[in-house]
Design an enzyme around this catalytic site. Structure first.
Site, PDB file in Angstrom:
ATOM      1  N   HIS A 122       0.820  -1.211   0.000  1.00 59.27           N
ATOM      2  CA  HIS A 122       0.000   0.000   0.000  1.00 59.27           C
ATOM      3  C   HIS A 122       0.856   1.264   0.000  1.00 59.27           C
ATOM      4  O   HIS A 122       1.924   1.328   0.599  1.00 59.27           O
ATOM      5  CB  HIS A 122      -0.931   0.012   1.217  1.00 59.27           C
ATOM      6  CG  HIS A 122      -0.207  -0.038   2.531  1.00 59.27           C
ATOM      7  ND1 HIS A 122       0.299   1.073   3.158  1.00 59.27           N
ATOM      8  CD2 HIS A 122       0.109  -1.085   3.335  1.00 59.27           C
ATOM      9  CE1 HIS A 122       0.876   0.743   4.287  1.00 59.27           C
ATOM     10  NE2 HIS A 122       0.781  -0.581   4.422  1.00 59.27           N
ATOM     11  N   ASP A 123       0.384   2.259  -0.726  1.00 61.79           N
ATOM     12  CA  ASP A 123       0.979   3.603  -0.763  1.00 61.79           C
ATOM     13  C   ASP A 123       2.363   3.649  -1.403  1.00 61.79           C
ATOM     14  O   ASP A 123       3.079   4.645  -1.253  1.00 61.79           O
ATOM     15  CB  ASP A 123       1.038   4.221   0.645  1.00 61.79           C
ATOM     16  CG  ASP A 123      -0.325   4.253   1.315  1.00 61.79           C
ATOM     17  OD1 ASP A 123      -1.219   4.917   0.778  1.00 61.79           O
ATOM     18  OD2 ASP A 123      -0.486   3.601   2.360  1.00 61.79           O
ATOM     19  N   GLY A 140       4.947  -1.266   2.507  1.00 58.49           N
ATOM     20  CA  GLY A 140       4.159  -0.061   2.312  1.00 58.49           C
ATOM     21  C   GLY A 140       5.013   1.198   2.218  1.00 58.49           C
ATOM     22  O   GLY A 140       6.081   1.296   2.820  1.00 58.49           O
TER      23      GLY A 140
END
Length: 265
Positions: A122-123, A140
């Site tokens: 994520h991100d 992440g």
């Protein structure tokens, strides 16, 4: 050209499919998904969440794109995954949507090759022409520059930055930032030198490479403090765009540790 949807595929109402999209058997496409023209889902693929794929991507069986972030703070917010054009995403690869605290977006560039069981957390911000080899993992919030190669079974720790044209060797555990053009290996990863093979393959001139090697030796020498060597390198090689890129990368985030050469004892 209209999209071709296999009768055994499920495409939810609301999904947007561009011209020439192929959705193979046993694929599932969620209601907030956009597939660009010419993108092909071979079979047994899930694309979910607020996920956008650009044009002419090819995704192989059992990949999962747009799944929720593997983060305990995620509460179902409508965050995004945006993937560029002409990527090859192989079997069992996973790419997660972002988190609110991380900006709400996971972005993947164009012309990449994501091999079997590779993972984009994520991100993350992943550039163009990136290769993640078998089971390579990005935690992440990682920032991965253009033309980076991450070797098989290597893991890049969350929040780590990897500069353009860097090479991460197989099985490496990368917990510190990697300079542009660098080559790292080991557990935990240390800087082995410049990614000379990659530089030659991408057409960097002999003169440019020699300048970069001289700057590297100055920057990571034993004499003086690192700040002194940094200043000396800037002054000596100010005319080199590539050396300037390395210096700018180092100066951009002083809060992150940097992968350094392993010192002999």
């Amino acid at each position: 050209m209209t999209a071709q949807i296999h009768p055994n595929a499920i495409v939810a109402d609301g999904a947007v499919l561009g011209d020439g999209v192929v959705v193979g058997p046993f694929c599932t496409v969620g209601p907030n998904v956009r597939l660009g023209a010419g993108t092909r889902l071979v079979s047994h693929i899930v694309v979910d969440g607020h996920t956008e794929l650009g044009e002419e991507n090819t995704v192989y069986p059992f990949a999962m794109l747009g799944g929720p972030p593997q983060h305990t703070a995620y509460k179902g917010e409508p965050t995004k995954l945006v993937i560029g054009d002409r990527n090859t995403i192989r079997e069992h690869a996973t790419m997660n949507i972002g988190t609110v605290n991380g900006g709400g977006l996971t972005s993947v560039g164009s012309d990449g090759f994501y091999m079997i069981e590779s993972h984009v957390g994520h991100d993350c911000r992943v550039g163009d022409h990136v290769i993640l080899t078998k089971q390579a993992t990005l935690g992440g919030h990682c920032q991965i520059g253009d033309f980076v190669i991450v070797g098989g079974l290597a893991a890049v720790h969350q929040y780590t930055r990897v500069g353009r044209h860097a090479m991460i060797g197989g099985l490496a555990a990368v917990v510190k930032d990697v300079i542009p053009y660098g080559s790292v290996w080991g557990n935990h990863a240390h800087l082995e030198g410049l990614n000379l093979v990659g530089l030659k393959r991408r057409g960097f001139s002999r003169e440019t490479i020699n300048t970069m090697r001289a700057a590297y030796r100055m920057l990571f020498a034993d004499e003086g403090t690192f700040q002194e060597r940094l200043d000396d390198t800037v002054e000596t090689y100010a005319s080199s765009d590539e050396v300037r890129e390395i210096i700018d990368f180092i100066r951009a985030d002083g809060s992150r540790p940097l992968c350094l050469p392993e010192r002999e004892v």
